[in-house]
Design an enzyme around this catalytic site. Structure first.
Site, PDB file in Angstrom:
ATOM      1  N   ASP A   1       0.819  -1.415  -0.091  1.00  0.00           N
ATOM      2  CA  ASP A   1      -0.035  -0.039  -0.027  1.00  0.00           C
ATOM      3  C   ASP A   1       0.845   1.299  -0.061  1.00  0.00           C
ATOM      4  O   ASP A   1       1.741   1.395   0.816  1.00  0.00           O
ATOM      5  CB  ASP A   1      -0.777   0.280   1.217  1.00  0.00           C
ATOM      6  CG  ASP A   1      -1.694  -1.318   1.547  1.00  0.00           C
ATOM      7  OD1 ASP A   1      -1.390  -2.199   0.610  1.00  0.00           O
ATOM      8  OD2 ASP A   1      -2.173  -1.103   2.822  1.00  0.00           O
TER       9      ASP A   1
ATOM     10  N   GLU B   1     -10.415  -2.485   4.431  1.00  0.00           N
ATOM     11  CA  GLU B   1      -9.021  -1.896   4.598  1.00  0.00           C
ATOM     12  C   GLU B   1      -8.843  -0.671   4.104  1.00  0.00           C
ATOM     13  O   GLU B   1      -9.570  -0.079   3.015  1.00  0.00           O
ATOM     14  CB  GLU B   1      -8.231  -2.845   4.181  1.00  0.00           C
ATOM     15  CG  GLU B   1      -8.123  -4.361   4.718  1.00  0.00           C
ATOM     16  CD  GLU B   1      -7.156  -5.163   3.993  1.00  0.00           C
ATOM     17  OE1 GLU B   1      -6.394  -5.811   4.874  1.00  0.00           O
ATOM     18  OE2 GLU B   1      -6.494  -5.100   3.103  1.00  0.00           O
TER      19      GLU B   1
END
Ligand code: FRU
Length: 521
Positions: free
Chosen positions: A22, A222
């Site tokens: 990420d 998420e």
């Protein structure tokens, strides 16, 4: 290092070596775009999670910096990993971290504690606990000091969700001007809840409200991202957009990770999705991207009001650790500027690539138009391995019994046994990316697939596609950017051919432009 290994992205960010996931802590400050990212300093699979760092002046040329937050205890005995989070410039020094007038950059990240321990702050954490902590930098993000006297600053999920302590993560924080407060959004991932917090000083946080579960609720929620934008042509109306990762549980036809969004309002405490953004029985969702490889999207802090630029992780947890690249794994998407526009009476999210193209789009390889492209293949000159395509053509209706499509085949071998097809299905009114024969698809049984996104023709009855092709990816934006499809591909180095293919009839008024893309390294 010359970034010329097989599959090495030429104008997308990828780390020199090792595993990346990420984007975290995207911050524009003092003329520099910071990109932090989930990083394993010791391998090309997930592990030892640390914050890597890269900087850019133009969102295009990136300079990889030393690791910003190295997993505590690395490499021998890791006691804390630094998971996904965000960063802000605390210009008013609300945190008091600033000294001698220096603006502190403050990051909030998820502390993942593999083992139970008593922390220097006196707080106790359990094995596998996830809590939110902060760190600050007084040297433009080069080095960071973790706030150990108080960390974690958000110790546990709020009541009644205490049991979710091992799935409590991904703080995205930003300054909320109307209430003059810092806001952080986190997730209780496994129960599909957004948890919203506020603070005056980045150190003490109070729980404000929750949102969810709604719409796509596969796997876990998420990487929440929340920001405000004006509606084009109606600048007095501003809306809030909430973006959430699902893993697994992406759009229909994909396997693994995906990204949904909600348009609504946020008053500094509560996020309410617009009624037309909530679908009955969680049967549908707004998808940020209809391809398999766009996840954990995060937006930049520090940009002018209403300007939103997002970057996504161009990979998928389904096969992320298996992709055939070396010595690195994963790249970031092209930065995308987001906007809102009312289309067919519905506020719609649009994406446009945000890059200083002139510095990389170095030559015009091809510009052609056709009154009609006949049924079958039409040859094109080889555009190479990294290029940008603008393709537009007339829509037409087609008999339901036919599969009438128009596509451009790219990264193809000379016999076209290997190719990636990007096109439009006139029968189903969908943009598609077909990577079934795109090259190496052997590492995961779900990889060789075809992906679709619904797209109706523009007011002048045309289909417009913008495609960004790099050495191992394609990103397709349809219409004005109302749909996007992102997919990795791993073609042979020699697969550089392209052609047009019209099936079940000809395609009218075709315009094509291809620009070669140089390296941004
Ligand atoms: C999403 C994610 C986050 C987590 C990070 C760990 O891709 O699972 O929820 O913070 O990756 O690397």
């Amino acid at each position: 290092l010359d970034y010329t290994e097989p599959y090495r992205p030429q104008y997308h960010f990828s780390p020199r070596k090792n595993w990346m996931n990420d984007p975290s802590g995207l911050l524009y400050h003092n003329g520099t775009y910071h990109l932090f990212f989930q990083y394993n300093p010791g391998g090309i699979e997930w592990g030892n999670m640390s914050w890597g760092h890269a900087t850019s002046r133009d969102l295009n040329h990136w300079d990889e910096r030393p690791v910003a937050l190295l997993a505590r205890g690395y490499p021998d005995t890791i006691t804390e990993m630094y998971f996904t989070g965000s960063a802000v410039a605390d210009v008013n020094n609300t945190s008091g971290f600033g000294v001698d007038g220096k603006v502190p950059l403050v990051a909030m990240y998820t502390s993942m504690y593999p083992v139970a321990q008593d922390l220097p702050s006196g707080k106790h954490v359990r094995a596998e606990q996830q809590s939110q902590s902060i760190a600050y930098s007084l040297d433009e993000g080069e080095t960071w000091t973790t706030y150990d006297t108080e960390n974690p600053v958000i110790h546990n999920p709020p009541s009644p969700y205490e049991a979710e302590f091992a799935n409590f993560r991904d703080p995205f924080m930003f300054w909320h001007d109307d209430t003059q407060k810092w806001i952080a959004v986190t997730v209780a991932a496994a129960i599909h809840k957004l948890l919203i917090w506020s603070s005056d000083n980045l150190k003490e946080w109070s729980f404000a409200s929750e949102f969810g579960p709604y719409n796509a609720v596969g796997g876990v929620w998420e990487c929440a991202n929340l920001f405000q934008m004006p509606i084009k042509g109606d600048p007095s109306t501003k809306k809030w957009v909430l973006v959430l990762g699902l893993n697994p549980g992406g759009p229909p036809g994909t396997v693994g990770s995906g990204t949904q969004y909600f348009i609504g309002d946020f008053d500094g405490a509560t996020f309410n999705a617009d009624p037309d953004n909530i679908y009955p029985d969680n049967k549908s969702a707004n998808w940020m991207d209809f391809g398999p490889d766009f996840y954990a999207a995060a937006s930049y802090n520090g940009l002018p009001d209403g300007v939103v630029v997002q970057i996504g992780w161009m990979n998928n947890w389904q096969y992320g650790e298996l992709i055939p690249t070396n010595p690195w794994r994963s790249a970031m998407s092209v930065p995308r500027q987001l906007s809102l526009e009312t289309v067919n009476e519905k506020v719609t999210l649009l994406q446009q690539p945000q890059q200083n193209w002139r510095t990389v789009a170095d030559r015009e390889a091809l510009r052609r138009s056709w009154k009609s492209v006949p049924e079958g293949p039409t040859s094109l000159d080889s555009p190479g391995k990294a290029f940008k395509i603008d393709l537009s053509f007339s829509d037409h209706d087609s008999d339901d019994s036919l599969e009438s499509t128009f596509a451009i085949a790219i990264r193809a071998s000379s016999d076209f046994k290997q190719e990636t097809l990007i096109g439009y299905n006139f029968t189903s009114k969908e943009v598609f990316v077909d990577r079934r024969n795109s090259g190496d698809v052997s590492f995961d049984k779900t990889f060789a697939s075809l992906y679709r996104a619904p797209l109706s023709a523009s007011a002048d009855k045309r289909i417009n596609l913008q495609v960004f092709v790099d050495w191992s990816s394609v990103e397709v934006l349809g219409g004005q950017g109302e749909v996007s499809l992102t997919a990795q591909i791993f073609p042979e180095e020699s697969a550089t051919e392209a052609r047009l293919v019209s099936t079940d009839g000809m395609t009218q008024d075709v315009r094509l432009q291809i620009n070669g893309m140089g390296s941004s390294h």
